[in-house]
Design a protein around this motif. Structure first.
Motif, PDB file in Angstrom:
ATOM      1  N   GLY A  91      25.506  -4.889 -88.284  1.00  0.00           N
ATOM      2  CA  GLY A  91      26.220  -3.961 -89.254  1.00  0.00           C
ATOM      3  C   GLY A  91      26.500  -4.578 -90.506  1.00  0.00           C
ATOM      4  O   GLY A  91      26.226  -4.272 -91.417  1.00  0.00           O
ATOM      5  N   ALA A  92      27.054  -6.088 -90.422  1.00  0.00           N
ATOM      6  CA  ALA A  92      27.320  -6.674 -91.456  1.00  0.00           C
ATOM      7  C   ALA A  92      25.873  -7.027 -92.354  1.00  0.00           C
ATOM      8  O   ALA A  92      25.726  -6.827 -93.545  1.00  0.00           O
ATOM      9  CB  ALA A  92      27.908  -8.118 -91.056  1.00  0.00           C
ATOM     10  N   GLY A  93      24.983  -7.362 -91.469  1.00  0.00           N
ATOM     11  CA  GLY A  93      23.445  -7.595 -92.138  1.00  0.00           C
ATOM     12  C   GLY A  93      23.062  -6.319 -92.610  1.00  0.00           C
ATOM     13  O   GLY A  93      22.504  -6.406 -94.003  1.00  0.00           O
ATOM     14  N   GLU A  94      23.211  -5.213 -92.238  1.00  0.00           N
ATOM     15  CA  GLU A  94      22.456  -4.161 -92.847  1.00  0.00           C
ATOM     16  C   GLU A  94      23.428  -3.596 -93.898  1.00  0.00           C
ATOM     17  O   GLU A  94      22.924  -3.270 -95.076  1.00  0.00           O
ATOM     18  CB  GLU A  94      22.893  -2.867 -91.697  1.00  0.00           C
ATOM     19  N   VAL A  95      24.833  -3.639 -93.970  1.00  0.00           N
ATOM     20  CA  VAL A  95      25.612  -3.431 -95.150  1.00  0.00           C
ATOM     21  C   VAL A  95      25.008  -4.381 -96.442  1.00  0.00           C
ATOM     22  O   VAL A  95      24.618  -3.799 -97.511  1.00  0.00           O
ATOM     23  CB  VAL A  95      26.969  -3.428 -94.907  1.00  0.00           C
ATOM     24  N   GLY A 103      21.416  -1.909-104.892  1.00  0.00           N
ATOM     25  CA  GLY A 103      22.136  -2.345-106.271  1.00  0.00           C
ATOM     26  C   GLY A 103      21.741  -3.210-107.041  1.00  0.00           C
ATOM     27  O   GLY A 103      21.661  -3.258-108.210  1.00  0.00           O
ATOM     28  N   LEU A 104      21.017  -4.379-106.325  1.00  0.00           N
ATOM     29  CA  LEU A 104      20.579  -5.639-107.219  1.00  0.00           C
ATOM     30  C   LEU A 104      19.282  -5.623-107.393  1.00  0.00           C
ATOM     31  O   LEU A 104      18.731  -5.712-108.522  1.00  0.00           O
ATOM     32  CB  LEU A 104      20.926  -6.911-106.312  1.00  0.00           C
ATOM     33  N   PHE A 105      18.467  -5.423-106.337  1.00  0.00           N
ATOM     34  CA  PHE A 105      16.978  -5.341-106.643  1.00  0.00           C
ATOM     35  C   PHE A 105      16.334  -3.850-106.843  1.00  0.00           C
ATOM     36  O   PHE A 105      15.291  -3.924-107.144  1.00  0.00           O
ATOM     37  CB  PHE A 105      16.279  -5.865-105.296  1.00  0.00           C
ATOM     38  N   GLN A 106      16.915  -2.823-106.816  1.00  0.00           N
ATOM     39  CA  GLN A 106      16.617  -1.527-106.933  1.00  0.00           C
ATOM     40  C   GLN A 106      15.241  -1.195-106.277  1.00  0.00           C
ATOM     41  O   GLN A 106      14.208  -0.748-107.003  1.00  0.00           O
ATOM     42  CB  GLN A 106      16.523  -1.116-108.207  1.00  0.00           C
ATOM     43  N   GLY A 108      12.308   0.303-103.384  1.00  0.00           N
ATOM     44  CA  GLY A 108      11.658   1.423-103.094  1.00  0.00           C
ATOM     45  C   GLY A 108      12.152   1.513-101.557  1.00  0.00           C
ATOM     46  O   GLY A 108      12.590   0.565-100.953  1.00  0.00           O
ATOM     47  N   ASN A 109      11.817   2.729-100.829  1.00  0.00           N
ATOM     48  CA  ASN A 109      12.258   2.641 -99.265  1.00  0.00           C
ATOM     49  C   ASN A 109      11.555   1.743 -98.582  1.00  0.00           C
ATOM     50  O   ASN A 109      12.252   1.165 -97.593  1.00  0.00           O
ATOM     51  CB  ASN A 109      11.691   4.121 -98.904  1.00  0.00           C
ATOM     52  N   THR A 110      10.249   1.386 -98.829  1.00  0.00           N
ATOM     53  CA  THR A 110       9.667   0.323 -98.223  1.00  0.00           C
ATOM     54  C   THR A 110      10.624  -1.148 -98.162  1.00  0.00           C
ATOM     55  O   THR A 110      10.772  -1.826 -97.139  1.00  0.00           O
ATOM     56  CB  THR A 110       8.297   0.082 -98.363  1.00  0.00           C
ATOM     57  N   GLY A 111      10.794  -1.264 -99.064  1.00  0.00           N
ATOM     58  CA  GLY A 111      11.769  -2.710 -99.623  1.00  0.00           C
ATOM     59  C   GLY A 111      12.932  -2.546 -99.247  1.00  0.00           C
ATOM     60  O   GLY A 111      13.484  -3.435 -98.344  1.00  0.00           O
ATOM     61  N   ILE A 112      13.658  -1.464 -99.077  1.00  0.00           N
ATOM     62  CA  ILE A 112      14.904  -1.235 -98.647  1.00  0.00           C
ATOM     63  C   ILE A 112      15.069  -1.576 -97.031  1.00  0.00           C
ATOM     64  O   ILE A 112      15.864  -2.219 -96.717  1.00  0.00           O
ATOM     65  CB  ILE A 112      15.625   0.077 -98.895  1.00  0.00           C
ATOM     66  N   ALA A 113      13.921  -0.853 -96.608  1.00  0.00           N
ATOM     67  CA  ALA A 113      14.060  -0.915 -94.933  1.00  0.00           C
ATOM     68  C   ALA A 113      13.471  -2.207 -94.716  1.00  0.00           C
ATOM     69  O   ALA A 113      14.222  -2.978 -93.729  1.00  0.00           O
ATOM     70  CB  ALA A 113      12.993  -0.060 -94.456  1.00  0.00           C
ATOM     71  N   ALA A 114      12.776  -2.989 -95.360  1.00  0.00           N
ATOM     72  CA  ALA A 114      12.396  -4.445 -94.789  1.00  0.00           C
ATOM     73  C   ALA A 114      13.618  -5.330 -95.004  1.00  0.00           C
ATOM     74  O   ALA A 114      13.498  -6.022 -94.151  1.00  0.00           O
ATOM     75  CB  ALA A 114      11.097  -4.847 -95.766  1.00  0.00           C
ATOM     76  N   LEU A 115      14.115  -5.328 -96.251  1.00  0.00           N
ATOM     77  CA  LEU A 115      15.305  -6.245 -96.520  1.00  0.00           C
ATOM     78  C   LEU A 115      16.371  -5.912 -95.456  1.00  0.00           C
ATOM     79  O   LEU A 115      16.805  -7.011 -95.070  1.00  0.00           O
ATOM     80  CB  LEU A 115      15.713  -6.155 -97.827  1.00  0.00           C
ATOM     81  N   THR A 116      16.783  -4.916 -95.378  1.00  0.00           N
ATOM     82  CA  THR A 116      17.651  -4.172 -94.447  1.00  0.00           C
ATOM     83  C   THR A 116      17.755  -4.612 -93.145  1.00  0.00           C
ATOM     84  O   THR A 116      18.561  -5.361 -92.396  1.00  0.00           O
ATOM     85  CB  THR A 116      18.258  -2.999 -94.672  1.00  0.00           C
ATOM     86  N   PHE A 117      16.403  -4.496 -92.616  1.00  0.00           N
ATOM     87  CA  PHE A 117      16.043  -5.017 -91.237  1.00  0.00           C
ATOM     88  C   PHE A 117      16.407  -6.322 -91.001  1.00  0.00           C
ATOM     89  O   PHE A 117      16.673  -7.169 -89.979  1.00  0.00           O
ATOM     90  CB  PHE A 117      14.482  -4.365 -90.772  1.00  0.00           C
ATOM     91  N   ALA A 118      15.667  -7.198 -92.235  1.00  0.00           N
ATOM     92  CA  ALA A 118      15.536  -8.710 -91.924  1.00  0.00           C
ATOM     93  C   ALA A 118      17.061  -9.227 -92.077  1.00  0.00           C
ATOM     94  O   ALA A 118      17.397 -10.107 -91.289  1.00  0.00           O
ATOM     95  CB  ALA A 118      14.697  -9.187 -93.128  1.00  0.00           C
ATOM     96  N   MET A 119      17.982  -8.684 -92.951  1.00  0.00           N
ATOM     97  CA  MET A 119      19.077  -9.017 -92.901  1.00  0.00           C
ATOM     98  C   MET A 119      20.048  -9.001 -91.737  1.00  0.00           C
ATOM     99  O   MET A 119      20.878  -9.494 -91.113  1.00  0.00           O
ATOM    100  CB  MET A 119      20.019  -8.301 -94.070  1.00  0.00           C
ATOM    101  N   LYS A 171      17.886   8.867-103.163  1.00  0.00           N
ATOM    102  CA  LYS A 171      17.838   7.911-104.218  1.00  0.00           C
ATOM    103  C   LYS A 171      19.438   7.799-104.501  1.00  0.00           C
ATOM    104  O   LYS A 171      19.632   7.278-105.731  1.00  0.00           O
ATOM    105  CB  LYS A 171      16.963   8.497-105.264  1.00  0.00           C
ATOM    106  N   ALA A 172      20.382   7.737-103.940  1.00  0.00           N
ATOM    107  CA  ALA A 172      21.819   7.577-104.136  1.00  0.00           C
ATOM    108  C   ALA A 172      22.007   6.045-104.359  1.00  0.00           C
ATOM    109  O   ALA A 172      21.484   5.259-103.720  1.00  0.00           O
ATOM    110  CB  ALA A 172      22.654   8.001-102.878  1.00  0.00           C
ATOM    111  N   GLY A 173      22.829   5.904-105.356  1.00  0.00           N
ATOM    112  CA  GLY A 173      23.081   4.706-105.701  1.00  0.00           C
ATOM    113  C   GLY A 173      24.594   3.895-105.489  1.00  0.00           C
ATOM    114  O   GLY A 173      25.047   4.905-104.673  1.00  0.00           O
ATOM    115  N   LEU A 174      24.878   2.920-105.531  1.00  0.00           N
ATOM    116  CA  LEU A 174      26.178   2.318-105.385  1.00  0.00           C
ATOM    117  C   LEU A 174      27.237   3.144-105.710  1.00  0.00           C
ATOM    118  O   LEU A 174      28.148   3.238-105.059  1.00  0.00           O
ATOM    119  CB  LEU A 174      26.265   0.782-105.543  1.00  0.00           C
ATOM    120  N   GLY A 175      27.352   3.736-106.651  1.00  0.00           N
ATOM    121  CA  GLY A 175      28.240   4.622-107.256  1.00  0.00           C
ATOM    122  C   GLY A 175      28.354   6.067-106.625  1.00  0.00           C
ATOM    123  O   GLY A 175      29.368   6.662-106.971  1.00  0.00           O
ATOM    124  N   ASP A 176      27.526   6.410-105.767  1.00  0.00           N
ATOM    125  CA  ASP A 176      27.529   7.759-105.427  1.00  0.00           C
ATOM    126  C   ASP A 176      27.935   7.808-103.939  1.00  0.00           C
ATOM    127  O   ASP A 176      27.865   6.837-103.192  1.00  0.00           O
ATOM    128  CB  ASP A 176      26.017   8.292-105.370  1.00  0.00           C
TER     129      ASP A 176
END
Length: 232
Positions: A91-95, A103-106, A108-119, A171-176
């Protein structure tokens, strides 16, 4: 789906969530300090993070599975403790992964999934490997044990959690509010999805599950595959 996202987009959803989560967290911390301080520090942290991620559900699981006051230990209780241990790190890695990806790298969905899964994977493994190595288990043995015992649980948890989060948040951002609400819902659904996996792994002796809290003493016992020597 529009009805669900409409509810999650409201700030009142987060306000209601906090109104349930914060008292639940206070209740767990007070119980851990007053009645269950004998639990190893890592497991106490696991329970606190489980409540932070899943609120009242996390509190109910702790009360029924994580305290010395439970009447007896069972497979389903061991599985819940095992999931909570995995959940806290993943959970910590996913958050962190979602915050960085969106928020930082902005990405797309594929990149979000890959980075989140790795973390999530790195954090989940670290929570298992680190304490074992600290207690004298060889690094190669600790990594092997973590791969065998944690890979199925982490994989199912994160596939479900990340998929749900991407589906709900759009497409929600950190402020949403929707970004944070979707994260809350996805984390809890990932926890639920990983539970039967842990039941099966413990039943098949792939992992033991976290130790019975009635028998835990200072130094504790890490969740590990069956047959690994105790590091507690």
């Amino acid at each position: 789906m529009q009805t669900i996202t409409g509810i999650l987009s409201s700030p009142w959803f987060l306000i209601g969530w906090a109104a349930l989560m914060l008292p639940s967290l206070v209740s767990v911390i007070r119980d851990l300090r007053s009645k269950n301080a004998h639990l190893m520090s890592l497991m106490r942290l696991d329970w606190c993070l489980t409540v932070v991620y899943s609120g009242l559900l996390g509190l109910l699981i702790y009360l029924n599975c994580g305290r010395k006051e439970i009447p007896r230990d069972t497979l389903w209780r061991r599985a819940f403790r095992s999931v909570a241990h995995c959940y806290s790190g993943c959970g910590a890695g996913e958050v962190v992964g979602l915050i960085l990806a969106v928020g930082l790298f902005q990405l797309g969905n594929t990149g979000i999934a890959a980075l989140t899964f790795a973390m999530a994977y790195v954090a989940g493994y670290a929570l298992t490997v680190g304490p074992l190595v600290e207690k004298g288990v060889p690094v190669r043995t600790a990594i092997r044990d973590a791969v065998l015992s944690e890979t199925p649980s982490i994989a199912v948890m994160e596939i479900v959690a990340i998929s749900v989060d991407l589906m709900l948040s759009g497409k929600a951002g950190l402020g949403d509010p929707l970004f944070w609400s979707s994260m809350i819902v996805s984390l809890t659904l990932g926890f639920i999805a990983a539970y039967p996996v842990n039941v099966a792994l413990i039943h098949w002796n792939v992992k033991e599950g976290m130790m019975d809290p009635r028998h835990t003493h200072h130094g504790g016992h890490e969740d590990r595959p069956q047959g690994t020597q105790s590091t507690g």
